[in-house]
Design a protein around this motif. Structure first.
Motif, mmCIF file in Angstrom:
data_model
loop_
_atom_site.group_PDB
_atom_site.id
_atom_site.type_symbol
_atom_site.label_atom_id
_atom_site.label_comp_id
_atom_site.label_asym_id
_atom_site.label_seq_id
_atom_site.Cartn_x
_atom_site.Cartn_y
_atom_site.Cartn_z
ATOM 1 N N ARG A 1 0.817 -1.214 0.000
ATOM 2 C CA ARG A 1 0.000 0.000 0.000
ATOM 3 C C ARG A 1 0.856 1.271 0.000
ATOM 4 N N PHE A 2 2.156 1.146 0.187
ATOM 5 C CA PHE A 2 3.026 2.317 0.266
ATOM 6 C C PHE A 2 3.130 2.997 -1.099
ATOM 7 N N THR A 3 3.024 4.323 -1.110
ATOM 8 C CA THR A 3 3.324 5.068 -2.323
ATOM 9 C C THR A 3 4.839 5.015 -2.558
ATOM 10 N N GLU A 4 5.247 5.431 -3.751
ATOM 11 C CA GLU A 4 6.685 5.404 -4.044
ATOM 12 C C GLU A 4 7.448 6.339 -3.111
ATOM 13 N N ARG A 5 6.841 7.475 -2.754
ATOM 14 C CA ARG A 5 7.513 8.385 -1.823
ATOM 15 C C ARG A 5 7.724 7.729 -0.468
ATOM 16 N N ALA A 6 6.711 7.007 0.023
ATOM 17 C CA ALA A 6 6.836 6.342 1.316
ATOM 18 C C ALA A 6 7.916 5.261 1.273
ATOM 19 N N ARG A 7 8.030 4.575 0.140
ATOM 20 C CA ARG A 7 9.078 3.566 0.003
ATOM 21 C C ARG A 7 10.458 4.208 0.007
ATOM 22 N N ARG A 8 10.561 5.381 -0.589
ATOM 23 C CA ARG A 8 11.848 6.071 -0.588
ATOM 24 C C ARG A 8 12.226 6.509 0.819
ATOM 25 N N VAL A 9 11.232 6.830 1.653
ATOM 26 C CA VAL A 9 11.520 7.171 3.050
ATOM 27 C C VAL A 9 12.241 6.014 3.734
ATOM 28 N N ILE A 10 11.764 4.793 3.511
ATOM 29 C CA ILE A 10 12.391 3.622 4.122
ATOM 30 C C ILE A 10 13.809 3.465 3.594
ATOM 31 N N PHE A 11 13.982 3.655 2.287
ATOM 32 C CA PHE A 11 15.323 3.532 1.713
ATOM 33 C C PHE A 11 16.267 4.572 2.324
ATOM 34 N N PHE A 12 15.839 5.820 2.389
ATOM 35 C CA PHE A 12 16.700 6.861 2.926
ATOM 36 C C PHE A 12 16.938 6.668 4.424
ATOM 37 N N ALA A 13 15.945 6.148 5.145
ATOM 38 C CA ALA A 13 16.139 5.863 6.569
ATOM 39 C C ALA A 13 17.223 4.804 6.740
ATOM 40 N N ARG A 14 17.215 3.790 5.866
ATOM 41 C CA ARG A 14 18.265 2.764 5.913
ATOM 42 C C ARG A 14 19.638 3.382 5.640
ATOM 43 N N TYR A 15 19.693 4.275 4.677
ATOM 44 C CA TYR A 15 20.949 4.948 4.363
ATOM 45 C C TYR A 15 21.432 5.794 5.544
ATOM 46 N N GLU A 16 20.523 6.576 6.149
ATOM 47 C CA GLU A 16 20.900 7.429 7.272
ATOM 48 C C GLU A 16 21.366 6.598 8.454
ATOM 49 N N ALA A 17 20.695 5.480 8.715
ATOM 50 C CA ALA A 17 21.096 4.608 9.821
ATOM 51 C C ALA A 17 22.510 4.091 9.603
ATOM 52 N N GLY A 18 22.808 3.687 8.361
ATOM 53 C CA GLY A 18 24.140 3.197 8.061
ATOM 54 C C GLY A 18 25.203 4.273 8.223
ATOM 55 N N LEU B 1 11.886 11.208 6.132
ATOM 56 C CA LEU B 1 10.661 11.971 5.916
ATOM 57 C C LEU B 1 10.959 13.428 5.559
ATOM 58 N N ILE B 2 11.986 13.998 6.171
ATOM 59 C CA ILE B 2 12.353 15.374 5.843
ATOM 60 C C ILE B 2 12.782 15.480 4.389
ATOM 61 N N ARG B 3 13.365 14.426 3.862
ATOM 62 C CA ARG B 3 13.755 14.416 2.452
ATOM 63 C C ARG B 3 12.547 14.343 1.525
ATOM 64 N N GLU B 4 11.494 13.598 1.933
ATOM 65 C CA GLU B 4 10.438 13.214 1.006
ATOM 66 C C GLU B 4 9.084 13.870 1.228
ATOM 67 N N ASP B 5 8.736 14.190 2.455
ATOM 68 C CA ASP B 5 7.380 14.689 2.712
ATOM 69 C C ASP B 5 7.270 16.171 2.360
ATOM 70 N N GLY B 6 6.314 16.493 1.506
ATOM 71 C CA GLY B 6 6.149 17.861 1.036
ATOM 72 C C GLY B 6 5.786 18.837 2.135
ATOM 73 N N ILE B 7 4.965 18.408 3.092
ATOM 74 C CA ILE B 7 4.545 19.307 4.167
ATOM 75 C C ILE B 7 5.724 19.652 5.063
ATOM 76 N N LEU B 8 6.524 18.639 5.437
ATOM 77 C CA LEU B 8 7.690 18.908 6.277
ATOM 78 C C LEU B 8 8.686 19.799 5.549
ATOM 79 N N LYS B 9 8.852 19.582 4.252
ATOM 80 C CA LYS B 9 9.760 20.430 3.471
ATOM 81 C C LYS B 9 9.315 21.890 3.537
ATOM 82 N N ARG B 10 7.996 22.088 3.521
ATOM 83 C CA ARG B 10 7.455 23.440 3.509
ATOM 84 C C ARG B 10 7.457 24.073 4.898
#
Length: 302
Positions: free
Chosen positions: A4-21, A37-46
């Protein structure tokens, strides 16, 4: 849930894995999800100023406990991170949305009591206010659909033909390529030559270093297909960057080269058998190690 994840939500998981590493964590925790989420979510970016984003990152980086962990290492989500994903699904259901997007994950995070939630609240992001922005239904995006530069298409075929032990790291490398393609064209001409904080390079030069890594590893794996052992002088050296004048090379040509070399690397690795994974490799003066432990030193410097 993940279907059910949108592509943006999937990218959040990918970037979270990268940040953790990058922060030396043994698992993906809620603060790593926040950075994704700061990378991907439009509301947080704004809603978050550049100063606020930098303050959040600085506070999270203070938690570093070890050196970087390669992308090839499996890293599970923490209990709290799993709870955030569960809460995110619940928020999507409450709002009668059919997919789970980044905003739902933000709401899930705001239901937790952790460092990430505290940092959001310090900068004015509260559950009730954020939820108001999520009232309107979001458009559903077909899972797995990515946008690419004209002439660049995702490479999916072939990975399942690789030895079982290689399939997970190959899928992660392919995901890295896919996600990177989504962001490379976001940079302006001046961004290409912006200097990195932790390296004496520009983004252009850092990408050149990654090209060196991709090229070197591709040759090592090609040799493993034809030779009983591999002896090499060294890993790619930092001074190669200046010697090759990557700072003067076309950015577009450089990232096209990086993509092509990594796709070739995936192609070559799918031809390596389980038996070949034990090929002894000696790099410099180090003791020989088997090919499977050589790994691919992807360092996302962009």
């Amino acid at each position: 849930m993940f279907d059910r994840f949108t592509e943006r939500a999937r990218r959040v998981i990918f970037f979270a894995r990268y940040e953790a590493g990058m922060l030396g964590s043994a698992w993906i925790d809620t603060e790593h999800l926040l950075l994704g989420l700061i990378r991907e979510d439009g509301i947080l970016k704004r809603e978050l100023s550049d100063k606020a984003k930098e303050a959040i990152r600085t506070r999270i980086e203070e938690q570093r406990t070890a050196t970087n962990i390669p992308l090839s290492v499996d890293m599970p989500p923490s209990h709290d991170s799993k709870q955030v994903l569960t809460f995110g699904a619940e928020e999507s259901d409450k709002l009668q949305h059919t997919s789970i997007d980044t905003g739902h994950l933000v709401l899930g995070l705001l239901r937790m009591e952790c460092l990430a939630t505290s940092l959001l609240r310090q900068h004015g992001i509260e559950y009730a206010g954020f939820r108001e922005t999520m009232q309107a239904p979001i458009p559903d995006a077909p899972a797995g659909v990515l946008s690419f530069e004209p002439g660049i298409r995702p490479q999916r075929e072939g990975i399942e033909a690789a030895p079982p032990s290689l399939r997970p790291p190959l899928r992660r490398l392919q995901s890295l390529i896919d996600v990177t393609l989504l962001h490379l064209n976001e940079y302006s001409d001046t961004d290409y030559d912006k200097r990195l904080k932790r390296r004496p390079w520009t983004r252009r030069e850092a990408l050149g270093h990654l090209v060196d890594y991709a090229s070197t590893h591709q040759q090592w794996f090609a040799r493993a297909l034809t030779e009983p052992r591999i002896d090499a002088l060294s890993y790619p050296q930092d001074d190669w960057v200046a010697a090759q004048h990557y700072g003067d090379f076309s950015w577009q040509d450089l990232w096209h080269l990086w993509v092509s070399l990594n796709r070739l690397l995936i192609h070559v690795l799918t031809r390596i058998t389980e038996e070949k994974l034990n090929t002894p490799c000696r790099i410099g003066v180090e003791a020989p190690i088997p090919l499977w432990s050589l790994g691919y030193g992807v360092r996302a410097l962009l």
